[in-house]
Design an enzyme around this catalytic site. Structure first.
Site, mmCIF file in Angstrom:
data_model
loop_
_atom_site.group_PDB
_atom_site.id
_atom_site.type_symbol
_atom_site.label_atom_id
_atom_site.label_comp_id
_atom_site.label_asym_id
_atom_site.label_seq_id
_atom_site.Cartn_x
_atom_site.Cartn_y
_atom_site.Cartn_z
ATOM 1 N N ASN A 20 0.864 -1.179 0.000
ATOM 2 C CA ASN A 20 0.000 0.000 0.000
ATOM 3 C C ASN A 20 0.902 1.232 0.000
ATOM 4 O OD1 ASN A 20 -1.741 2.087 0.591
ATOM 5 N ND2 ASN A 20 -2.188 1.416 2.685
ATOM 6 N N TRP A 21 0.974 1.875 -1.141
ATOM 7 C CA TRP A 21 1.883 3.029 -1.252
ATOM 8 C C TRP A 21 1.338 4.285 -0.603
ATOM 9 C CZ3 TRP A 21 4.791 3.388 -6.619
ATOM 10 C CH2 TRP A 21 5.769 2.380 -6.649
ATOM 11 N N LYS A 22 0.069 4.275 -0.212
ATOM 12 C CA LYS A 22 -0.563 5.468 0.364
ATOM 13 C C LYS A 22 -0.351 6.657 -0.599
ATOM 14 C CE LYS A 22 0.017 3.393 4.810
ATOM 15 N NZ LYS A 22 0.034 3.545 6.246
ATOM 16 N N HIS A 36 -9.485 1.603 5.248
ATOM 17 C CA HIS A 36 -8.185 1.791 5.900
ATOM 18 C C HIS A 36 -8.357 2.783 7.058
ATOM 19 C CE1 HIS A 36 -4.035 2.915 6.607
ATOM 20 N NE2 HIS A 36 -3.707 1.781 6.016
ATOM 21 N N GLU A 66 -6.641 5.178 7.998
ATOM 22 C CA GLU A 66 -6.393 6.588 7.664
ATOM 23 C C GLU A 66 -7.640 7.217 7.051
ATOM 24 O OE1 GLU A 66 -2.761 5.837 5.506
ATOM 25 O OE2 GLU A 66 -1.827 5.314 7.413
ATOM 26 N N GLU A 82 -5.245 -4.533 10.877
ATOM 27 C CA GLU A 82 -4.188 -3.543 11.067
ATOM 28 C C GLU A 82 -4.441 -2.779 12.362
ATOM 29 O OE1 GLU A 82 -2.274 -2.485 7.014
ATOM 30 O OE2 GLU A 82 -3.949 -1.145 7.343
ATOM 31 N N GLY A 85 2.707 2.548 10.673
ATOM 32 C CA GLY A 85 3.678 3.629 10.465
ATOM 33 C C GLY A 85 4.426 4.033 11.728
ATOM 34 N N SER A 120 3.556 -1.804 10.266
ATOM 35 C CA SER A 120 5.018 -1.843 10.448
ATOM 36 C C SER A 120 5.643 -3.193 10.084
ATOM 37 C CB SER A 120 5.399 -1.422 11.866
ATOM 38 O OG SER A 120 5.016 -0.075 12.094
ATOM 39 N N GLY A 127 2.935 -1.083 4.208
ATOM 40 C CA GLY A 127 2.968 0.325 3.823
ATOM 41 C C GLY A 127 4.389 0.758 3.509
ATOM 42 N N GLY A 128 5.049 1.390 4.473
ATOM 43 C CA GLY A 128 6.378 1.986 4.271
ATOM 44 C C GLY A 128 7.381 1.059 3.585
HETATM 45 P P1 PGA Z 1 2.965 0.529 7.509
HETATM 46 O O1 PGA Z 1 1.487 0.732 6.907
HETATM 47 O O2 PGA Z 1 3.482 -0.787 6.997
HETATM 48 O O3 PGA Z 1 3.745 1.701 7.009
HETATM 49 O O4 PGA Z 1 2.822 0.514 9.004
HETATM 50 C C1 PGA Z 1 0.612 -0.358 6.752
HETATM 51 C C2 PGA Z 1 -0.732 0.112 6.245
HETATM 52 O O5 PGA Z 1 -1.219 1.145 6.701
HETATM 53 O O6 PGA Z 1 -1.351 -0.548 5.367
#
Ligand code: PGA
Length: 252
Positions: free
Chosen positions: A12-14, A97, A99, A166, A172, A207, A228-229
């Site tokens: 997930n590149w956000k 998600h 966010e 999650e 993050g 993470s 994500g990251g």
């Molecule tokens: P993260 O994000 O791996 O950067 O913690 C995961 C996500 O929000 O899908």
């Protein structure tokens, strides 16, 4: 791993990535060592869906989007419909998600509408659920997950769907859930799905990185990872894919 479906490693590149970076990422993507056990997907921003779609597919990577609106078309300035995502070559779409729930104010009701619309268009939603830190500390994790999963009531259990657990406090932050917490929570989610008459893969997200991926993916009831990251660089993303290949070899 649960059941016979392949485990999924999804990036997930956000809100990250412009064309030059994305093309470099694709060029650097290595080979999936176990495509029979591990499926790979990437969810870049909307602007990169068309330029990346075919290139990713050629590397055996499925395309997904990070969000969708629930109407098929019309006067909804700034929104993208499920049909548009199909047209752009998407197989997956992330829905719910944290966010979007926390920053954009999406409610379970909106998330349910998006889920239904995405399924009707033939997309496979990746439905994200997870508790906040205060909720975990107050012993309310299962209650929160149960409420978030309740939107599946009345949804066709045969429609393709993947769940991603999650914990919001692990996204993050560099703070991952422990294997014990992951095992216990995934067991609860699988049980709750069963109670609702559903059976789906349950990914872990929060993470995930090359160092912790194998341990997390080897936990019972973990059917993949939403990353994500660590998905922004091809080498760390591929390391997680290789960790999934090792974790599923042990489990098979
Ligand atoms: P993260 O994000 O791996 O950067 O913690 C995961 C996500 O929000 O899908």
């Amino acid at each position: 791993m649960t059941g016979s479906t392949r485990c999924l490693v999804a990036g997930n590149w956000k809100m990250n990535g412009v064309l030059a970076e994305a093309l470099e990422f694709v060029a650097q993507l290595g080979e999936n060592p176990a495509p029979e056990r591990v499926e790979v997907a990437l969810m870049p921003p909307f602007t990169l869906l068309y330029p990346l779609g075919e290139k990713l597919l050629a590397k055996g990577v499925r395309l997904g989007a990070q969000n969708v609106y629930y109407e098929p078309k019309g006067a909804f300035t700034g929104s993208i419909s499920p049909l548009m995502l199909r047209d752009a070559g998407c197989h997956y779409v992330i829905i719910g998600h944290s966010e979007r729930r926390d920053i954009m104010g999406e409610t379970d009701e909106v998330i349910r509408k998006k889920l239904k619309a995405a399924m009707e268009a033939g997309l496979e939603p990746v439905l994200c659920i997870g508790e906040h830190l205060e909720e975990r500390e107050a012993g309310r994790t299962n209650e929160v997950l149960k409420r978030q999963l309740a939107i599946l009531d009345g949804i066709d259990p045969a429609a393709p769907l993947t769940i991603a657990y999650e914990p919001v406090w692990a996204i993050g932050t560099g703070r991952t859930a422990t294997p014990e917490q992951v095992t216990e929570t995934h067991a609860f989610i699988h049980e709750e799905l069963h109670r609702l008459g559903h059976k789906h893969r349950v990914l872990y997200g929060g993470s995930v990185n090359p160092a912790n991926a194998e341990g997390l993916l080897a936990c019972p009831g973990v059917d993949g990872a939403l990353v994500g990251g660590a998905s922004l660089k091809a080498d760390s993303f591929m390391e997680i894919v290789r960790a999934a290949a090792r974790a599923t070899a042990q489990g098979s």
